[in-house]
Design a protein around this motif. Structure first.
Motif, PDB file in Angstrom:
ATOM      1  N   PRO A  51       0.829  -1.211   0.000  1.00  0.00           N
ATOM      2  CA  PRO A  51       0.000   0.000   0.000  1.00  0.00           C
ATOM      3  C   PRO A  51       0.861   1.258   0.000  1.00  0.00           C
ATOM      4  CG  PRO A  51      -0.892  -1.615   1.538  1.00  0.00           C
ATOM      5  CD  PRO A  51       0.423  -2.155   1.068  1.00  0.00           C
ATOM      6  N   VAL A  52       0.453   2.248  -0.786  1.00  0.00           N
ATOM      7  CA  VAL A  52       1.240   3.467  -0.947  1.00  0.00           C
ATOM      8  C   VAL A  52       1.563   4.106   0.398  1.00  0.00           C
ATOM      9  CG1 VAL A  52       1.142   5.837  -1.813  1.00  0.00           C
ATOM     10  CG2 VAL A  52       0.473   3.947  -3.305  1.00  0.00           C
ATOM     11  N   LYS A  53       0.593   4.130   1.301  1.00  0.00           N
ATOM     12  CA  LYS A  53       0.817   4.768   2.599  1.00  0.00           C
ATOM     13  C   LYS A  53       1.920   4.069   3.393  1.00  0.00           C
ATOM     14  CE  LYS A  53      -3.867   6.631   3.162  1.00  0.00           C
ATOM     15  NZ  LYS A  53      -5.096   6.626   4.000  1.00  0.00           N
ATOM     16  N   GLU A  54       2.007   2.749   3.276  1.00  0.00           N
ATOM     17  CA  GLU A  54       3.033   2.001   3.992  1.00  0.00           C
ATOM     18  C   GLU A  54       4.388   2.117   3.304  1.00  0.00           C
ATOM     19  OE1 GLU A  54       1.892  -2.028   4.728  1.00  0.00           O
ATOM     20  OE2 GLU A  54      -0.158  -1.485   5.299  1.00  0.00           O
ATOM     21  N   ALA A  55       4.372   2.318   1.996  1.00  0.00           N
ATOM     22  CA  ALA A  55       5.629   2.378   1.237  1.00  0.00           C
ATOM     23  C   ALA A  55       6.360   3.695   1.417  1.00  0.00           C
ATOM     24  CB  ALA A  55       5.346   2.141  -0.243  1.00  0.00           C
TER      25      ALA A  55
ATOM     26  N   PRO B 201       5.390   7.919  -2.909  1.00  0.00           N
ATOM     27  CA  PRO B 201       5.637   6.879  -3.907  1.00  0.00           C
ATOM     28  C   PRO B 201       4.652   6.950  -5.071  1.00  0.00           C
ATOM     29  CG  PRO B 201       5.523   5.969  -1.680  1.00  0.00           C
ATOM     30  CD  PRO B 201       5.016   7.366  -1.606  1.00  0.00           C
ATOM     31  N   ALA B 202       5.163   6.693  -6.262  1.00  0.00           N
ATOM     32  CA  ALA B 202       4.288   6.634  -7.440  1.00  0.00           C
ATOM     33  C   ALA B 202       3.536   5.304  -7.426  1.00  0.00           C
ATOM     34  CB  ALA B 202       5.123   6.760  -8.709  1.00  0.00           C
ATOM     35  N   PRO B 203       2.205   5.325  -7.602  1.00  0.00           N
ATOM     36  CA  PRO B 203       1.443   4.070  -7.592  1.00  0.00           C
ATOM     37  C   PRO B 203       1.620   3.298  -8.899  1.00  0.00           C
ATOM     38  CG  PRO B 203      -0.010   5.914  -8.026  1.00  0.00           C
ATOM     39  CD  PRO B 203       1.339   6.505  -7.746  1.00  0.00           C
ATOM     40  N   MET B 204       1.231   2.028  -8.865  1.00  0.00           N
ATOM     41  CA  MET B 204       1.268   1.193 -10.052  1.00  0.00           C
ATOM     42  C   MET B 204       0.152   1.608 -11.022  1.00  0.00           C
ATOM     43  SD  MET B 204       1.840  -2.540  -8.251  1.00  0.00           S
ATOM     44  CE  MET B 204       1.913  -3.401  -9.851  1.00  0.00           C
ATOM     45  N   LEU B 205       0.365   1.355 -12.307  1.00  0.00           N
ATOM     46  CA  LEU B 205      -0.675   1.618 -13.289  1.00  0.00           C
ATOM     47  C   LEU B 205      -1.893   0.748 -13.011  1.00  0.00           C
ATOM     48  CD1 LEU B 205       1.384   1.875 -16.608  1.00  0.00           C
ATOM     49  CD2 LEU B 205       0.213   3.737 -15.387  1.00  0.00           C
ATOM     50  N   GLY B 206      -3.048   1.360 -12.917  1.00  0.00           N
ATOM     51  CA  GLY B 206      -4.275   0.610 -12.658  1.00  0.00           C
ATOM     52  C   GLY B 206      -4.491   0.259 -11.203  1.00  0.00           C
ATOM     53  N   LYS B 207      -3.518   0.600 -10.327  1.00  0.00           N
ATOM     54  CA  LYS B 207      -3.646   0.316  -8.894  1.00  0.00           C
ATOM     55  C   LYS B 207      -3.241   1.575  -8.126  1.00  0.00           C
ATOM     56  CE  LYS B 207      -2.720  -4.668  -9.282  1.00  0.00           C
ATOM     57  NZ  LYS B 207      -1.886  -5.802  -8.806  1.00  0.00           N
ATOM     58  N   PRO B 208      -4.131   2.538  -8.022  1.00  0.00           N
ATOM     59  CA  PRO B 208      -3.779   3.851  -7.459  1.00  0.00           C
ATOM     60  C   PRO B 208      -3.373   3.832  -5.998  1.00  0.00           C
ATOM     61  CG  PRO B 208      -6.160   3.668  -7.783  1.00  0.00           C
ATOM     62  CD  PRO B 208      -5.549   2.472  -8.448  1.00  0.00           C
ATOM     63  N   ASP B 209      -3.692   2.767  -5.272  1.00  0.00           N
ATOM     64  CA  ASP B 209      -3.359   2.694  -3.852  1.00  0.00           C
ATOM     65  C   ASP B 209      -2.176   1.774  -3.564  1.00  0.00           C
ATOM     66  OD1 ASP B 209      -5.527   4.367  -3.244  1.00  0.00           O
ATOM     67  OD2 ASP B 209      -6.906   2.657  -3.197  1.00  0.00           O
TER      68      ASP B 209
END
Length: 427
Positions: A167-171, A196-204
């Protein structure tokens, strides 16, 4: 875990040297690492954190392993000498300790992850590996490195980075974050970005490095020498080596942890960074659940360790007001629960709990003595502590903060020093 031709994977692992970076303190574990490096911290009732990457190497067929140490390594060195000396040197199998030795110059301790390996290049070359597997020594997981090596060869990569979705918040501020193309080639890499930049298609979700790398050996040597000559480099894989390789067009590929994680059909992929007191406490207690996320009872992928010769755990007295019992707990060899109650806890080796004591959500490291009438709740008790009769810890957090460390989630950490007791130097 996917299956491949066993002989193909076996040949790859046979020609691989694994280097485990085990020199870090792990300062977020607070006083647990005052006298030991993070990889030497006890975990899971009878193991040390370092046992997990070492066991993954054994089970993957990698039997040439160097353990690179630096910070307060005595406990770690003693554990490896006792528990990992069973490989046969005449078959060119070994677990070799590589402490900081000032091999390059008299004032040069290990400056970064890449420099730690650079300073051992002369030793590494003696092994003549075709591939080098670089591992962090401070994570809990089960992984078949042979699968990652096969992926590395199949993609014709110069370097392969194991990755996991977080998860972006944890990263944020905690992981190296990467972007990949449709073929899995790494196109961007940032070391521990705050956003952190999120993955394509997975904004979180962010795609994060696990600190596990495969290199073609000759390529690694070239890059470490180049980096050592760069006066502006911090000599770190995440900060310097990986961004340089991507920017100069080398073939850096990502390998998904889900492709090589070892787990049962009904078990989720498991990887934990037990780098904080809260994460450490939670990961240990998870093992005591009815169906934990990490299966330590898997005989097909065992976790090896130094096995102390201790008698079985014992529970004594069976009166209504004096019953020795443990419920939803793990209790290791040498423990004696004498007229006390233990619930949802993990007791490491040789813990004695006296009558009238009550333990709940307690992680108790080896050689602890818990006195009569003691109350322990939501605690981590360090090795060698003697808890006096009648003491309560984890009940009144404001009172605990005057003597002990209390985490953000209300977990109380207790060490012998906090209790005014002798420091156990060899822990």
């Amino acid at each position: 875990m996917s299956t491949r031709e066993p002989r193909f994977v076996s040949l790859l692992t046979k020609n691989t040297v694994a280097l485990i970076l085990a020199g870090g303190r792990g300062s977020r574990l607070k006083q647990l690492t005052d006298w030991r490096a993070k990889p030497a911290v006890a975990f899971g009732g009878k193991f040390r954190i370092i046992d997990f990457p070492l066991s993954n190497c054994m089970n993957s067929g990698i039997r040439q392993i160097g353990v690179i140490t630096q910070y307060k390594a005595h406990s770690l060195i003693k554990h490896i000498q006792r528990g990992w000396g069973f490989l046969r040197g005449e078959f060119n199998e070994f677990v070799e300790l590589l402490p900081a030795q000032q091999r390059v110059s008299e004032d040069a301790w290990y400056k970064g992850t890449a420099d730690a390996i650079y300073q051992n290049l002369d030793i590494l070359r003696i092994y003549k590996p075709e591939y080098v597997l670089v591992l962090a020594g401070d994570h809990i997981y089960k992984m078949d490195y042979g699968e990652m090596l096969a992926s590395h060869v199949q993609s014709q990569a110069d370097m392969t980075v194991a990755c996991i979705e977080v998860p972006v918040k944890e990263a944020a501020g905690a992981f190296g974050v990467m972007a990949v193309d449709d073929e899995g080639r790494v196109t961007e890499f940032q070391e521990k970005p705050e956003e952190p930049a999120p993955m394509l298609g997975k904004p979180d979700i962010a795609l994060c490095s696990m600190g596990i790398y495969v290199f073609n050996a000759s390529f690694l040597y070239e890059q470490l020498i180049r980096d050592a000559d760069d006066g502006h480099s911090e000599h770190d894989f995440g900060k310097n080596i990986i961004p340089h390789l991507i920017n100069t067009g080398y073939r850096v590929y990502a390998h998904s942890f889900t492709d090589s994680c070892v787990h049962g059909p009904d078990e989720p992929p498991y990887w934990r960074d037990v780098g904080t007191v809260d994460a450490y406490w939670e990961a240990n207690l998870d093992l005591a659940r009815i169906t934990p996320d990490l299966n330590l009872y898997d005989r097909n992928w065992p976790i090896w360790t130094y096995q102390e010769q201790l008698p079985p755990a014992k529970f004594v007295f069976d009166a209504d007001d004096r019953r020795g019992m443990a419920v939803d707990s793990m209790v290791s060899g040498g423990c004696i629960i004498s007229g006390a109650v233990v619930r949802q806890s993990v007791l490491f080796s040789n813990v004695h709990v006296r009558e009238g004591a009550y333990l709940e959500q307690a992680v108790v490291l080896p050689d602890v003595r818990v006195g009569k009438g003691v109350m322990l709740k939501k605690v981590v008790i360090d090795r060698g502590c003697i808890i006096p009769d009648g003491m309560s810890i984890g009940i009144d957090l404001e009172e605990d903060r005057k003597r002990f460390f209390v985490s953000d989630r209300g977990v109380t950490l207790v060490t012998p020093e906090m209790l005014g007791q002798d420091i156990h130097l060899f822990r």
